[in-house]
Design a protein around this motif. Sequence first.
Motif, PDB file in Angstrom:
ATOM      1  N   GLU A   1       0.818  -1.213   0.000  1.00  0.00           N
ATOM      2  CA  GLU A   1       0.000   0.000   0.000  1.00  0.00           C
ATOM      3  C   GLU A   1       0.855   1.268   0.000  1.00  0.00           C
ATOM      4  O   GLU A   1       0.327   2.377  -0.145  1.00  0.00           O
ATOM      5  CB  GLU A   1      -0.950   0.005   1.207  1.00  0.00           C
ATOM      6  CG  GLU A   1      -0.280   0.126   2.574  1.00  0.00           C
ATOM      7  CD  GLU A   1       0.208  -1.225   3.098  1.00  0.00           C
ATOM      8  OE1 GLU A   1       0.682  -1.265   4.240  1.00  0.00           O
ATOM      9  OE2 GLU A   1       0.103  -2.217   2.351  1.00  0.00           O
ATOM     10  N   THR A   2       2.164   1.104   0.163  1.00  0.00           N
ATOM     11  CA  THR A   2       3.046   2.269   0.180  1.00  0.00           C
ATOM     12  C   THR A   2       3.643   2.577  -1.194  1.00  0.00           C
ATOM     13  O   THR A   2       4.496   3.456  -1.312  1.00  0.00           O
ATOM     14  CB  THR A   2       4.195   2.060   1.196  1.00  0.00           C
ATOM     15  OG1 THR A   2       4.951   0.906   0.821  1.00  0.00           O
ATOM     16  CG2 THR A   2       3.648   1.875   2.605  1.00  0.00           C
ATOM     17  N   HIS A   3       3.229   1.847  -2.225  1.00  0.00           N
ATOM     18  CA  HIS A   3       3.729   2.111  -3.584  1.00  0.00           C
ATOM     19  C   HIS A   3       3.502   3.581  -3.959  1.00  0.00           C
ATOM     20  O   HIS A   3       2.517   4.195  -3.541  1.00  0.00           O
ATOM     21  CB  HIS A   3       3.008   1.218  -4.591  1.00  0.00           C
ATOM     22  CG  HIS A   3       3.555  -0.176  -4.619  1.00  0.00           C
ATOM     23  ND1 HIS A   3       3.206  -1.094  -5.586  1.00  0.00           N
ATOM     24  CD2 HIS A   3       4.426  -0.806  -3.802  1.00  0.00           C
ATOM     25  CE1 HIS A   3       3.832  -2.229  -5.352  1.00  0.00           C
ATOM     26  NE2 HIS A   3       4.571  -2.080  -4.272  1.00  0.00           N
ATOM     27  N   VAL A   4       4.420   4.113  -4.762  1.00  0.00           N
ATOM     28  CA  VAL A   4       4.296   5.494  -5.219  1.00  0.00           C
ATOM     29  C   VAL A   4       4.114   5.519  -6.728  1.00  0.00           C
ATOM     30  O   VAL A   4       4.470   4.575  -7.441  1.00  0.00           O
ATOM     31  CB  VAL A   4       5.529   6.330  -4.814  1.00  0.00           C
ATOM     32  CG1 VAL A   4       5.632   6.430  -3.312  1.00  0.00           C
ATOM     33  CG2 VAL A   4       6.808   5.757  -5.413  1.00  0.00           C
ATOM     34  N   SER A   5       3.591   6.620  -7.220  1.00  0.00           N
ATOM     35  CA  SER A   5       3.350   6.794  -8.647  1.00  0.00           C
ATOM     36  C   SER A   5       4.556   7.461  -9.302  1.00  0.00           C
ATOM     37  O   SER A   5       5.479   7.931  -8.628  1.00  0.00           O
ATOM     38  CB  SER A   5       2.112   7.659  -8.861  1.00  0.00           C
ATOM     39  OG  SER A   5       2.336   8.962  -8.325  1.00  0.00           O
ATOM     40  N   ALA A   6       4.526   7.525 -10.641  1.00  0.00           N
ATOM     41  CA  ALA A   6       5.608   8.174 -11.383  1.00  0.00           C
ATOM     42  C   ALA A   6       5.665   9.669 -11.047  1.00  0.00           C
ATOM     43  O   ALA A   6       6.752  10.247 -10.939  1.00  0.00           O
ATOM     44  CB  ALA A   6       5.389   7.976 -12.888  1.00  0.00           C
ATOM     45  N   SER A   7       4.508  10.275 -10.849  1.00  0.00           N
ATOM     46  CA  SER A   7       4.489  11.708 -10.500  1.00  0.00           C
ATOM     47  C   SER A   7       5.083  11.934  -9.109  1.00  0.00           C
ATOM     48  O   SER A   7       5.763  12.936  -8.876  1.00  0.00           O
ATOM     49  CB  SER A   7       3.062  12.254 -10.577  1.00  0.00           C
ATOM     50  OG  SER A   7       2.207  11.570  -9.684  1.00  0.00           O
TER      51      SER A   7
END
Length: 341
Positions: free
Chosen positions: A45-51
Motif C-alpha cells: 500500500e506504500t507504492h508510489v506513482s511516477a508523479s
Amino acid sequence: MPVNKAARYRFEIIDECLRNTKKKWSKAELLRFVNRRLELHMGSETHVSASQLRYDLESMQSEYGAPVEMYKVGRSFYYRYEDPEFSIKSIPVEEEDLVKLNNAVQLLQQIKGFTIADEIAEIVSRLESRYKYSSNNETPVIAFESSPEMQGVENLEDIYHAIIRKNVLKISYQTFRAQEPRVWHIHPYLLKEYGHRWYLLGYTEEKETIGIFALDRMKDIKIARHEFIPNSFVNAADYFRDVIGVTILRDQKIESVLLRFSNTIAPYIKTKPLHRSQQILQQHEDGSVDVQIDVVLNPELTSMMMSYGKNVKVLQPERLAEEIKREASSLLENYGLKSDA
C-alpha cells in the motif's frame, strides 16, 4: 520544509540507486526499484506513482541539494548524480541544528531523574567534534522552578522505560495513611508531573481498574513477568484535562465553578488562566473579575482556592463554597481565633 519519515525513506532508496553508477536508472526502472523496496519493508500500500517519484527527485534537489541530472543514451533518458560521491546520508548537520539540540538538552537536564538528557548531550558533543562546531554558551538561559529534594525521582527513568518497553511493574506502594506498604502489579501508561511531584497513571491488576500512583510513595519497583495489557481504558493524553491536579474520584462529573477575584489578583488570573476552560464572565468597575472554569471538584482545586486567600470568593457551586468556609474556619482555629460564620 521538514521531510517526514516516509519521504525520507524514499529519498534514501533513490539515493542508493543514483549512487550505483554501474547501472543505468531510467524513470521506469527507478520506480520499480523504489516500489519493490517499499513493499518489502512497508507493504504494497506504500507504492508510489511516477508523479510522486518526480516530486521526490525535485524535493531531494531542493531539500538536500542533491545534484540529480538526467542524461541521454541513444533515445533513452536516465538519472544519476552529477557528483558520484554525493549522498544525502553524508550531508553534515547544520550549526543552527546543533544550537537547537543544545537548547533542548539544557531544558531536559532540568528534569531531575532523567539521564536521557545527558546521553543526548554526549551525542551533540560528538556531532560538534565531527563537524568542527562549538557551543560557547554553556550557561542556561531558561530556568524552571525545581525541587531538588523531591523524593521518587530516582524511579522516574525506570518507569519511563517501562512505559516505552511495555513492561508490567511490581510496585511496593505505601500511602501516607498506610502502616505497611502494599504490592500492586501495574501496567504503566503515562507519567504526570504536578506540584513538584511525579505520578504514574496505569492499570492495576489487583483492582482491575485505572489508578494514579505517586512516585514518592513507591518503596520498591521491579519488572514483573506478566503479559502487558495495552491501554484501552482511557485516553491518557486527555485523562487530566478536566481537573486541576491529579485526583479524579470515580463517577465524578465536570461542574461549572464560578469565582470572583479581587482587583489585586485579577490581572494575574486573566494573563495566567487557572485552567484551559477558563472564561471571563464579567469585569466589575472596581477591577474585580468573575471567571468560570469547568472542572471536576477535587482537593487540589480546594487548595488552589485557599492559596488566593481573601482575593477570591467561590460563587458556585455551593458545596465548594462550604468546603472553603470549613477550611478557613480551621485556619482561624489554628491561630486561636473563631469564625463569625
